[in-house]
Design a protein around this motif. Structure first.
Motif, short mmCIF file in Angstrom:
data_model
loop_
_atom_site.label_atom_id
_atom_site.label_comp_id
_atom_site.label_asym_id
_atom_site.label_seq_id
_atom_site.Cartn_x
_atom_site.Cartn_y
_atom_site.Cartn_z
N MET A 155 0.83 -1.21 0.00
CA MET A 155 0.00 0.00 0.00
C MET A 155 0.87 1.27 0.00
N TYR A 156 1.94 1.27 0.84
CA TYR A 156 2.78 2.46 0.94
C TYR A 156 3.50 2.74 -0.38
N ARG A 157 3.75 1.68 -1.17
CA ARG A 157 4.40 1.88 -2.46
C ARG A 157 3.46 2.62 -3.42
N LEU A 158 2.19 2.27 -3.37
CA LEU A 158 1.23 2.99 -4.20
C LEU A 158 1.10 4.44 -3.75
N LEU A 159 1.19 4.67 -2.45
CA LEU A 159 1.09 6.04 -1.94
C LEU A 159 2.28 6.88 -2.39
N ALA A 185 10.80 11.84 -5.48
CA ALA A 185 11.92 11.06 -6.03
C ALA A 185 12.66 10.33 -4.93
N ALA A 186 12.86 11.00 -3.79
CA ALA A 186 13.54 10.35 -2.66
C ALA A 186 12.72 9.19 -2.13
N GLY A 187 11.41 9.38 -2.00
CA GLY A 187 10.55 8.29 -1.55
C GLY A 187 10.57 7.11 -2.51
N THR A 188 10.59 7.41 -3.81
CA THR A 188 10.64 6.35 -4.81
C THR A 188 11.95 5.57 -4.71
#
Length: 396
Positions: free
Chosen positions: A1-5, A170-173
């Protein structure tokens, strides 16, 4: 789920960049010493670059790892906004919006395909809806917040704000997104093949015409509603937020209705209601209360057209769904790009307060295109030419 967010936050950054310029357009025009109609080309250049680059980038980077392409797109988006904030002349600022549009074209289609790859097949629809909700959230929160920042400090601060959003995404990705295998290589010719089916073509034309009409007024929203806002940036930000809330409501409601109600009924009703809203805009934009109503109806009914159009495209050609949806996104941004030019023409002909009825012309043309698409769907033998598709079970 967090990846989709994480992907949702990225589309939020892209959507904020796409919509926020309209709220600070008068300040940009004064700073660069150009007319508002000229400054409106900033929106045109961004959207046109996105629309043209998206299918080309998708075809040429098919072998790239998805995470790398997502990060690259967000960083290019950030770079474009930094350049917009620091470059001194109107010509260079226009060029910088092309850089930002390229970043958006790299990120958004990749985010959709990555979301599909991260979940089981039975959850793909919800995953796509969650990721694309970032665009609706940008209209309700990102663009109004950016407008407030621009009016309280300087319009350049808004672009730094968008750049910061893109860098954070970008950092989160980079930290949270797993490695996702690239999609099978699909050439540009294959990606454009659905256009040979006139049912698809008229559906995409509907998207182009409707969003040209919707954004003809939005690009110059500060001028259209200046009598209600009195030129106050905070009041304009509130109005933009109302429009954004309406967009979220319209998108979610249309998504639920598309599974229960014929798509043709949703499209015709939404376009007809927003057409009446636009026809009355020279009167409703005079006062704050009526402006709130006009913008909310505009947001609800305008954005309620997008999901049914996507639903129709998927039903027409499930095996080409990814390509068709990508082309529909390009049509949406082409409409946004055209709105900078059509809005400037409307201002020259009728003044800013006449942009509602001027945009109405494109909405009516879009309604006609939708009717033609429906007729072709009702008689598939007239619509099928190059794709050799089986007769679809499609909500019309």
């Amino acid at each position: 789920m967090y990846r989709l967010l994480v992907l949702t936050f990225g589309t939020f950054a892209v959507g904020t960049d796409a919509f926020v310029v309209a709220g600070i357009l008068p300040d940009i025009a004064r700073s660069l010493d150009v007319r508002a109609s000229t400054a409106g080309l900033l929106i045109t250049v961004f959207a046109l670059t996105y629309a043209v680059s998206s299918p080309v980038v998708a075809a040429t980077t098919a072998s790239w790892p998805r995470r790398r392409l997502l990060i690259a797109g967000l960083l290019v988006l950030a770079l474009g906004n930094v350049l917009t904030a620091v470059l001194p002349t109107a010509g260079l600022v226009l060029a910088s919006r092309a850089v930002a549009g390229l970043g958006a074209g790299m990120f958004t289609p990749t985010a959709s395909s990555t979301a599909s790859a991260l979940v089981p097949a039975e959850r793909r629809g919800r995953a796509l809806a969650l990721v694309m909700a970032g665009l609706s959230a940008a209209t309700a929160l990102g663009a109004p917040l950016g407008t407030v920042i621009g009016t309280q400090f300087a319009w350049q601060a808004t672009l730094w704000f968008v750049a910061a959003l893109a860098v954070l995404a970008a950092a989160g990705t980079a930290l949270l997104m797993p490695a996702v295998a690239p999609a099978p290589a699909v050439g540009l010719r294959t990606r454009l093949r659905p256009l040979t089916d006139p049912r698809v073509g008229f559906t995409l034309l509907t998207t182009l015409l409707v969003f040209t009409g919707l954004f003809t007024a939005y690009t110059y929203v500060a001028e259209v509603f200046d009598r209600a806002t009195g030129g106050d940036g905070l009041t304009l930000a509130v109005l933009l937020s109302v429009w954004g809330v309406g967009a979220v409501v319209g998108s979610l409601a249309a998504g639920r209705l598309a599974d229960r109600v014929p798509v043709r009924l949703i499209l015709r009703t939404a376009i007809a209601v927003v057409a009446v809203d636009f026809a009355l805009m020279p009167l409703s934009s005079r006062y704050l209360v009526s402006s709130v109503v006009a913008l909310f109806v505009w947001g609800v009914c305008g954005w309620a057209t997008l999901v049914p159009l996507q639903h129709r495209l998927i039903g027409l050609s499930p095996e080409h769904a990814t390509v068709s949806i990508g082309l529909n996104a390009s049509a949406t941004y082409l409409g946004t790009a055209a709105s900078g030019v059509t809005g400037a023409a409307g201002i020259a002909l009728f003044g800013a307060h006449g942009l509602g009825p001027f945009g109405l012309l494109f909405l009516l043309l879009g309604l006609g295109s939708s009717v033609l698409a429906t007729r072709l769907i009702d008689d598939p033998s007239r619509g099928e030419r190059a794709l050799s598709l089986p007769e679809p079970e499609v909500s019309k």
